[in-house]
Design a protein around this motif. Structure first.
Motif, PDB file in Angstrom:
ATOM      1  N   ARG A  22       0.655  -1.148  -0.458  1.00 30.28           N
ATOM      2  CA  ARG A  22      -0.378   0.055   0.064  1.00 30.28           C
ATOM      3  C   ARG A  22       0.741   1.148   0.311  1.00 30.28           C
ATOM      4  N   GLN A  23       1.931   1.572   0.603  1.00 30.23           N
ATOM      5  CA  GLN A  23       2.815   2.216   0.932  1.00 30.23           C
ATOM      6  C   GLN A  23       3.758   2.676  -0.089  1.00 30.23           C
ATOM      7  N   MET A  24       4.170   1.724  -0.831  1.00 27.25           N
ATOM      8  CA  MET A  24       4.335   1.452  -2.608  1.00 27.25           C
ATOM      9  C   MET A  24       3.811   2.552  -3.533  1.00 27.25           C
ATOM     10  N   GLN A  25       2.444   1.575  -3.841  1.00 29.97           N
ATOM     11  CA  GLN A  25       1.566   2.142  -4.442  1.00 29.97           C
ATOM     12  C   GLN A  25       1.476   3.540  -4.319  1.00 29.97           C
ATOM     13  N   HIS A  26       1.246   4.580  -3.272  1.00 29.37           N
ATOM     14  CA  HIS A  26       0.579   5.498  -2.700  1.00 29.37           C
ATOM     15  C   HIS A  26       2.054   6.452  -2.397  1.00 29.37           C
ATOM     16  N   THR A  27       3.214   5.943  -2.453  1.00 30.67           N
ATOM     17  CA  THR A  27       3.943   6.992  -2.100  1.00 30.67           C
ATOM     18  C   THR A  27       4.383   7.680  -3.102  1.00 30.67           C
ATOM     19  N   ALA A  28       4.799   8.703  -3.454  1.00 31.79           N
ATOM     20  CA  ALA A  28       5.879   9.758  -4.572  1.00 31.79           C
ATOM     21  C   ALA A  28       6.807   8.786  -5.375  1.00 31.79           C
ATOM     22  N   HIS A  29       7.308   8.829  -4.218  1.00 35.08           N
ATOM     23  CA  HIS A  29       9.043   8.698  -5.173  1.00 35.08           C
ATOM     24  C   HIS A  29       9.050   7.108  -5.554  1.00 35.08           C
ATOM     25  N   VAL A  30       8.024   6.308  -5.549  1.00 35.72           N
ATOM     26  CA  VAL A  30       8.526   5.326  -5.576  1.00 35.72           C
ATOM     27  C   VAL A  30       8.035   5.293  -7.309  1.00 35.72           C
ATOM     28  N   HIS A  31       9.323   4.730  -8.114  1.00 37.65           N
ATOM     29  CA  HIS A  31       9.200   4.461  -9.610  1.00 37.65           C
ATOM     30  C   HIS A  31       7.992   3.798 -10.325  1.00 37.65           C
ATOM     31  N   PRO A  32       6.947   4.292 -11.060  1.00 34.27           N
ATOM     32  CA  PRO A  32       6.153   4.252 -11.506  1.00 34.27           C
ATOM     33  C   PRO A  32       5.715   2.912 -11.667  1.00 34.27           C
ATOM     34  N   LEU A  33       6.690   2.209 -11.789  1.00 33.44           N
ATOM     35  CA  LEU A  33       6.756   0.722 -12.497  1.00 33.44           C
ATOM     36  C   LEU A  33       5.993  -0.387 -11.125  1.00 33.44           C
ATOM     37  N   LEU A  34       6.602   0.094 -10.579  1.00 31.49           N
ATOM     38  CA  LEU A  34       6.438  -0.677  -8.846  1.00 31.49           C
ATOM     39  C   LEU A  34       5.169   0.009  -8.245  1.00 31.49           C
ATOM     40  N   SER A  35       4.762   1.077  -8.422  1.00 30.29           N
ATOM     41  CA  SER A  35       3.408   1.498  -8.332  1.00 30.29           C
ATOM     42  C   SER A  35       2.371   0.996  -9.185  1.00 30.29           C
ATOM     43  N   GLY A  36       2.688   0.833 -10.527  1.00 31.45           N
ATOM     44  CA  GLY A  36       1.819   0.374 -11.087  1.00 31.45           C
ATOM     45  C   GLY A  36       1.640  -1.113 -10.499  1.00 31.45           C
ATOM     46  N   TYR A  37       2.736  -2.026 -10.257  1.00 34.12           N
ATOM     47  CA  TYR A  37       2.346  -3.274 -10.146  1.00 34.12           C
ATOM     48  C   TYR A  37       2.084  -3.418  -8.649  1.00 34.12           C
ATOM     49  N   ALA A  38       2.737  -2.793  -7.576  1.00 29.82           N
ATOM     50  CA  ALA A  38       2.139  -2.098  -6.275  1.00 29.82           C
ATOM     51  C   ALA A  38      -0.280  -2.190  -6.701  1.00 29.82           C
ATOM     52  N   SER A  39      -0.159  -1.181  -7.461  1.00 24.40           N
ATOM     53  CA  SER A  39      -1.998  -1.442  -7.716  1.00 24.40           C
ATOM     54  C   SER A  39      -2.297  -2.590  -8.164  1.00 24.40           C
ATOM     55  N   ARG A  40      -1.346  -3.056  -8.720  1.00 25.79           N
ATOM     56  CA  ARG A  40      -2.358  -3.985  -8.978  1.00 25.79           C
ATOM     57  C   ARG A  40      -2.343  -5.200  -8.125  1.00 25.79           C
ATOM     58  N   LEU A  41      -1.086  -5.708  -8.009  1.00 25.38           N
ATOM     59  CA  LEU A  41      -1.699  -6.949  -6.107  1.00 25.38           C
ATOM     60  C   LEU A  41      -2.608  -6.491  -4.875  1.00 25.38           C
ATOM     61  N   MET A  42      -2.461  -5.121  -4.794  1.00 25.01           N
ATOM     62  CA  MET A  42      -3.601  -5.119  -4.235  1.00 25.01           C
ATOM     63  C   MET A  42      -5.254  -5.441  -4.941  1.00 25.01           C
ATOM     64  N   TYR A  43      -4.584  -4.707  -5.842  1.00 28.51           N
ATOM     65  CA  TYR A  43      -6.661  -4.332  -6.507  1.00 28.51           C
ATOM     66  C   TYR A  43      -6.642  -6.490  -6.295  1.00 28.51           C
ATOM     67  N   ASP A  44      -5.827  -7.336  -6.973  1.00 27.61           N
ATOM     68  CA  ASP A  44      -5.971  -8.640  -7.024  1.00 27.61           C
ATOM     69  C   ASP A  44      -6.504  -9.342  -5.423  1.00 27.61           C
ATOM     70  N   LYS A  45      -5.824  -8.509  -4.285  1.00 23.79           N
ATOM     71  CA  LYS A  45      -5.901  -9.152  -3.269  1.00 23.79           C
ATOM     72  C   LYS A  45      -7.623  -8.526  -2.741  1.00 23.79           C
ATOM     73  N   GLY A  46      -8.151  -8.010  -3.977  1.00 24.35           N
ATOM     74  CA  GLY A  46      -9.047  -7.655  -2.768  1.00 24.35           C
ATOM     75  C   GLY A  46      -9.210  -6.255  -2.553  1.00 24.35           C
ATOM     76  N   GLU A  47      -8.005  -5.221  -2.008  1.00 23.20           N
ATOM     77  CA  GLU A  47      -8.060  -4.281  -1.171  1.00 23.20           C
ATOM     78  C   GLU A  47      -8.760  -2.982  -1.566  1.00 23.20           C
ATOM     79  N   ILE A  48      -8.538  -3.060  -2.940  1.00 22.06           N
ATOM     80  CA  ILE A  48      -9.554  -1.862  -3.734  1.00 22.06           C
ATOM     81  C   ILE A  48     -10.096  -1.827  -4.468  1.00 22.06           C
ATOM     82  N   ALA A  49     -11.727  -1.507  -4.640  1.00 16.30           N
ATOM     83  CA  ALA A  49     -12.616  -1.665  -5.014  1.00 16.30           C
ATOM     84  C   ALA A  49     -12.205  -1.022  -6.281  1.00 16.30           C
ATOM     85  N   PRO A  50     -13.436  -2.216  -8.028  1.00 12.79           N
ATOM     86  CA  PRO A  50     -13.315  -1.285  -8.505  1.00 12.79           C
ATOM     87  C   PRO A  50     -13.079   0.042  -9.373  1.00 12.79           C
ATOM     88  N   GLU A  51     -13.900   0.348  -8.547  1.00  7.30           N
ATOM     89  CA  GLU A  51     -14.469   2.268  -8.495  1.00  7.30           C
ATOM     90  C   GLU A  51     -13.092   2.521  -8.620  1.00  7.30           C
TER      91      GLU A  51
END
Length: 172
Positions: A22-51
């Motif tokens: 979650r921190q990797m997903q929302h931290t401004a200084h994380v490379h976008p590649l890692l942020s995108g992958y973190a977003s995907r992992l959180m979505y796959d885990k059901g931690e992010i709603a589709p909306e």
């Protein structure tokens, strides 16, 4: 690491891992590649709603982001997703709804980025994704994508080459 944490099956360690993602997903200084992958992992885990994920997709495709940041974020988000997009209708619907909702100018700007991401999928995956894009009908009634019973040849002659370019499919 995510696979190792899932295999470990320790709830305390899993919670710590999710918080790190979650921190990797929302931290401004994380490379976008890692942020995108973190977003995907959180979505796959059901931690992010589709909306919320739809909002995140729109944010990362907005004009304020550089094309390279967009490219890296989408590459991370869709990393190794060819087969998953074929099997996971919720993820397919999320991406499909987002792409269909883009304005033409934004879509054309993102097309090279999306094409680069999709080019990493195997040829069979791209071919099956093309078929799914043509014939998909959602079982989720909240975001249903109707299947056309007929088509207009003139409209298809404009759309099909664009979809093939997006998926990296050569047409003859």
């Amino acid at each position: 690491m995510d696979y190792a944490m899932a295999t470990l099956n320790d709830s305390e360690m899993s919670d710590m891992w999710k918080e790190f993602i979650r921190q990797m997903q929302h931290t401004a200084h994380v490379h976008p590649l890692l942020s995108g992958y973190a977003s995907r992992l959180m979505y796959d885990k059901g931690e992010i709603a589709p909306e919320a994920m739809q909002h995140t997709l729109s944010f990362y495709s907005s004009v304020g982001n550089s094309p390279s940041d967009m490219a890296y974020w989408f590459e991370g988000f869709l990393r190794s997703s060819g087969s998953i997009l074929l099997m996971d209708d919720k993820l397919w619907n999320l991406i499909n709804t987002w792409v269909c909702g883009l304005e033409e100018e934004t879509f054309m700007e993102l097309l090279p980025i999306l094409r680069r991401t999709f080019s990493e999928f195997t040829s069979p995956e791209r071919r099956k994704l093309d078929e799914k894009a043509k014939y998909y009908q959602s079982t989720d009634t909240t975001v249903a994508v109707p299947v056309a019973t007929g088509y207009h040849a003139e409209d298809a002659s404009q759309v099909v080459p664009l979809v093939c370019r997006l998926l990296g499919i050569k047409t003859e």
